[in-house]
Design an enzyme around this catalytic site. Structure first.
Site, short mmCIF file in Angstrom:
data_model
loop_
_atom_site.label_atom_id
_atom_site.label_comp_id
_atom_site.label_asym_id
_atom_site.label_seq_id
_atom_site.Cartn_x
_atom_site.Cartn_y
_atom_site.Cartn_z
N SER A 184 5.65 -5.13 7.73
CA SER A 184 4.65 -4.66 6.73
C SER A 184 3.20 -5.37 6.78
CB SER A 184 5.17 -5.21 5.16
OG SER A 184 5.52 -6.64 5.50
N HIS A 212 8.63 0.78 5.13
CA HIS A 212 7.55 1.26 5.72
C HIS A 212 7.71 2.23 6.86
CE1 HIS A 212 4.84 -1.63 3.40
NE2 HIS A 212 5.95 -2.42 3.82
N LYS A 243 6.65 3.73 -1.56
CA LYS A 243 5.67 4.07 -0.72
C LYS A 243 5.40 5.34 -0.14
CE LYS A 243 6.61 -0.65 0.64
NZ LYS A 243 6.04 -1.31 -0.23
N1 PMP Z 1 10.69 -4.50 2.07
C1 PMP Z 1 9.40 -4.36 2.54
C2 PMP Z 1 9.39 -4.58 4.14
C3 PMP Z 1 8.54 -4.17 1.74
O1 PMP Z 1 7.00 -4.05 2.20
C4 PMP Z 1 8.59 -3.98 0.41
C5 PMP Z 1 7.25 -3.90 -0.50
N2 PMP Z 1 5.95 -4.35 -0.30
C6 PMP Z 1 9.74 -3.97 -0.30
C7 PMP Z 1 10.87 -4.25 0.57
C8 PMP Z 1 10.11 -4.19 -1.70
O2 PMP Z 1 9.91 -2.90 -2.02
P1 PMP Z 1 9.77 -2.37 -3.64
O3 PMP Z 1 8.16 -2.14 -3.68
O4 PMP Z 1 10.22 -1.46 -3.96
O5 PMP Z 1 10.23 -3.51 -4.48
#
Ligand code: PMP
Length: 402
Positions: A184, A212, A243
């Site tokens: 991320s 992602h 996303k």
């Molecule tokens: N896993 C990863 C790699 C993320 O980047 C994120 C959110 N930034 C999440 C899980 C969590 O997802 P959510 O926004 O649906 O809580």
């Protein structure tokens, strides 16, 4: 109020020096619709900090689906999936996600964070092991901690180090490897073929977090396992709707048995209210668009390649990114906050990433592309980045950071 609590919160407030310096970049409220241009404090700002990779949050079909579901089913479910909070809509989305990821079954969670929290906390126990990439998302780390298992970190995207760590573990224990699909902050893609080889050699299970990667790589945006042709080799696929899928919620896909297990063991699904109907319906609509209209993913990649080439030509250090996440390494946290603020004042929104999210010497500004950006917007942002870099005396890749 407790004096101890007062001391704790006041000393925290005093530690936020970036607020005094006028560099605080968080919780900036958007006053408009969320597209590639937004309004913040009355100003037009180009959005390069959103995870809405396919730009579907304003798509008429997605909005309409969400509205219709609220009218038909109401605004919330008032209970968990386990009890009164399961709608036929939830089951429809689970079936579509299982099909999309190529897995037997899927289970929804109310966020992606809760999906990781729920799954990683309940699969392994005290005598088992979880192996984590050192750059994994916070939700994977937190879920692992809740499992009471022994948590071992391996070097970022490094199958050799993973193998070294696995080789030291007792044969009889359950071992679970958890990794982001696209990382991320860094934007690189996990070296899945080698990770899978290592996992097989040690009979370890492998979970890939595709937050992602959905809508970004793989067949019709099916994610990392699909991208490498390794769908059967990955035990569990985690995804989020916050996303590319323009909504809120998360899921896990896997075998029928593993989903049955999670349904009865993952506390974040059993003891938390289910996704509201409007969010399920908007996810269903976005998923259909993603599968039926490949042009969105194509535009995302055209934009990514264009912005990446402009940034590289102009000497920005983008590390090892292979995705629409473009980390621009500043390698100094104060300068990272300063360039974020200067860009914001000049109408470009980017996210600063500093310690503890990354080591301080790897501080960066994180840009992310959307399918709906135009080349003009990309050129404008790069131009402003060049000007901000000069004003702040930040070096190019050739001259090194000064
Ligand atoms: N896993 C990863 C790699 C993320 O980047 C994120 C959110 N930034 C999440 C899980 C969590 O997802 P959510 O926004 O649906 O809580």
């Amino acid at each position: 109020m407790s004096n101890k609590l007062k001391e704790r919160t006041t000393s925290f407030k005093d530690s936020l020096q970036i607020k005094e310096q006028g560099l605080y970049p968080y919780f900036r409220a958007i006053e408009s619709g969320q597209d590639t241009e937004v309004k913040i404090r009355g100003q037009r700002v180009l959005m390069f900090g959103s995870n809405s990779y396919l730009g579907l949050t304003n798509h008429p079909k997605v909005i309409e689906a969400s509205q219709k579901a609220a009218i038909q089913y109401g605004t919330g479910c008032a209970g968990s999936r386990f009890l009164n909070g399961t709608l036929d809509l939830h089951e429809q989305l689970e079936a579509k996600l299982a099909e999309h990821t190529g897995k037997e079954d899927a289970l929804l969670f109310s966020t992606g964070f809760q999906a990781n929290l729920g799954a990683l906390s309940c699969i392994t126990g005290r005598h088992d092991y979880i192996l984590l990439d050192e750059r994994n998302h916070a939700s994977i780390i937190d879920g692992s901690r809740l499992s009471f298992s022994k948590v071992i970190k391996y070097a970022h995207n490094n199958p050799k180090d993973l193998e070294k760590k696995l080789s030291l573990l007792p044969e009889e224990s359950l071992k679970l490897i958890a990794t982001d699909g696209i990382f991320s902050m860094e934007g690189d893609i996990v070296r899945l073929p080698e990770m899978v080889e290592v996992a097989k050699a040690y009979d370890a299970a492998i979970v890939v977090d595709d937050a992602h990667s959905l809508g970004v790589i793989g067949e019709k945006g099916a994610g990392t396992a699909s991208y490498f042709g390794l769908t059967d080799e990955v035990d569990l696929i985690v995804g989020t709707f916050s996303k590319s899928l323009a909504s809120l919620g998360g899921f896990i896909a896997g075998t029928k048995d593993s989903i049955e297990y999670l349904k009865h063991k993952a506390r974040s699904v059993m003891f938390s209210a289910s996704m509201p109907p409007s969010a399920v319906a908007s996810t269903l609509a976005a998923l259909e668009i993603m599968r039926e209209e490949p042009e969105h993913m194509q535009r995302l990649w055209d934009n990514t390649h264009y912005m990446k080439s402009l940034l590289v030509e102009n000497g920005f250090d983008l590390g090892k990114t292979e995705s629409p996440i473009l980390p621009v390494y500043i390698r100094d946290s104060e300068k990272t906050f300063r360039i974020t603020q200067m860009l914001f004042e000049n109408g470009v929104f980017v996210n600063p990433v500093v310690s503890p999210a990354v080591p301080s010497e790897e501080s960066l500004i994180r840009l992310s592309l959307m399918a709906t950006h135009t080349f003009d917007q990309i050129e404008e942002a790069v131009d402003k980045m060049i000007k901000a870099r000069t004003a702040l005396r930040i070096g190019t890749l050739d001259t090194a950071t000064i």
